[in-house]
Design a protein around this motif. Structure first.
Motif, short mmCIF file in Angstrom:
data_model
loop_
_atom_site.label_atom_id
_atom_site.label_comp_id
_atom_site.label_asym_id
_atom_site.label_seq_id
_atom_site.Cartn_x
_atom_site.Cartn_y
_atom_site.Cartn_z
N ARG A 35 5.23 4.03 -6.97
CA ARG A 35 4.91 4.54 -5.63
C ARG A 35 5.21 6.03 -5.53
O ARG A 35 4.41 6.81 -5.00
N ALA A 37 2.44 9.15 -5.16
CA ALA A 37 2.54 10.13 -4.07
C ALA A 37 2.61 11.55 -4.60
O ALA A 37 1.98 12.47 -4.06
N LEU A 65 -2.11 10.42 -4.79
CA LEU A 65 -2.82 9.15 -4.77
C LEU A 65 -2.10 8.15 -3.87
O LEU A 65 -0.89 8.26 -3.65
N GLU A 66 -2.83 7.17 -3.39
CA GLU A 66 -2.26 6.11 -2.57
C GLU A 66 -2.21 4.82 -3.38
O GLU A 66 -3.09 4.56 -4.20
N VAL A 67 -1.18 4.03 -3.16
CA VAL A 67 -1.07 2.73 -3.82
C VAL A 67 -1.93 1.73 -3.07
O VAL A 67 -1.76 1.52 -1.87
N ARG A 68 -2.83 1.11 -3.80
CA ARG A 68 -3.70 0.09 -3.20
C ARG A 68 -3.20 -1.32 -3.51
O ARG A 68 -3.26 -2.21 -2.66
N LEU A 124 -4.54 2.38 -7.83
CA LEU A 124 -4.30 3.55 -6.99
C LEU A 124 -5.62 4.09 -6.47
O LEU A 124 -6.68 3.84 -7.06
N GLN A 125 -5.56 4.84 -5.39
CA GLN A 125 -6.79 5.34 -4.78
C GLN A 125 -6.62 6.77 -4.29
O GLN A 125 -5.56 7.14 -3.76
N LYS A 126 -7.65 7.56 -4.49
CA LYS A 126 -7.65 8.91 -3.95
C LYS A 126 -8.09 8.84 -2.49
O LYS A 126 -9.06 8.16 -2.16
N PRO A 127 -7.37 9.52 -1.59
CA PRO A 127 -7.78 9.48 -0.17
C PRO A 127 -9.24 9.92 0.01
O PRO A 127 -9.73 10.77 -0.72
#
Length: 288
Positions: free
Chosen positions: A257, A261, A265-268, A283-286
């Motif tokens: 996590r 950050a 990237l965001e944790v999906r 993970l995902q790019k906003p």
């Protein structure tokens, strides 16, 4: 779990037994090269946290901040291309661990189900995506399958000889170099299976992934993540996971996590897993 999969099929069972019997020979053959690897000294985690002693392996420390397991004596960064070369790694080092050489990996990786599982992750978490980059392609069997399913694919492999061999075998473009590297195109999906733990700088690695991803793009990373909190960590697989020649960082969900950050990237999803020591982080790019 991986061993049971092999034992269900007599040919794979025989192959596994043969590889284990010959592992000692390959260990002796590659010992001098392993000894010649120059090492660095690491005193803190990638996140800056102090390291506590780790009772199960003297070469590792445990980050007091994020729980990451940190190799205090990893190979020097400029030794990585040599370590992961065709001859040193794929024809020597992997065999010391009872694993097959690169030429035999495509059939085995398809037979044990991992290729279908990985391709299924792409279809599940990135429906409609077309452009895919995989870092650390090895034999290229996954990109070969994704290309067959209609994706536009590109691979990266650290060693020139390995990259050329894989490209010739699969017909997929594979570029040689250590990631992150310049000149790579923007993609919708970034893949790295059993690679992040080898990186000397996991923040730079995932930041490089984020920079290549289009807005809303998906990174699927397979790496050892200690989710079961066994003693020792990773249970029966611990001996193989805490490999101080190759593995620089071994993660926890909390360290993933924080790492995501730090890379933007965001944790999906942190629930997927192929097998123990082969955990998945999606993970995902906003989007904006």
């Amino acid at each position: 779990e991986p061993i049971l999969r092999h034992l269900r099929h007599p040919l794979r069972s025989a192959d596994l037994a043969y590889r284990r019997l010959t592992a000692g020979y390959h260990t002796r053959r590659t010992a001098s090269e392993v000894e010649s690897l120059r090492r660095d000294t690491v005193d803190r985690c990638w996140c800056g946290g102090e390291l506590a002693p780790f009772r199960w392996h003297e070469s590792y420390g445990v980050c007091r901040e994020c729980g990451c397991y940190v190799n205090r004596r990893p190979p020097a960064a400029d030794e990585l291309s040599r370590l992961y070369s065709m001859d040193f790694y794929w024809h020597g080092r992997v065999r010391t661990k009872g694993q097959p050489p690169i030429e035999r990996r495509p059939g085995i990786d398809r037979a044990d189900g991992r290729v279908d599982y990985w391709a299924g992750l792409v279809e599940k978490y990135a429906p409609g995506a077309k452009r895919i980059l995989e870092v650390g392609v090895g034999s290229g069997v996954l990109l070969e399958e994704l290309k067959r399913r209609g994706y536009d694919v590109l691979g990266v492999e650290p060693d020139e000889k390995t990259a050329a061999w894989t490209q010739q075998r699969t017909g997929v473009e594979v570029r040689a170099g250590l990631f992150p590297m310049p000149g790579l195109p923007q993609v919708e999906v970034f893949l790295a299976f059993d690679v992040l733990e080898h990186s000397r700088d996991p923040v730079a690695f995932l930041t490089g992934a984020a920079e290549l991803l289009s807005p809303g793009g998906t990174a699927i990373v397979q790496t050892p993540i200690d989710r079961e909190h066994q003693e020792p960590p990773f249970g029966a697989s611990s001996k193989h996971v805490f490999d101080d020649v190759e593995h620089c960082y071994l993660f926890t969900d909390e360290s993933i996590r924080r790492l995501a950050a730090a890379a933007g990237l965001e944790v999906r999803d942190l629930s997927e897993r192929l097998w123990v020591q082969h955990e998945i982080a999606v993970l995902q790019k906003p989007s904006t």
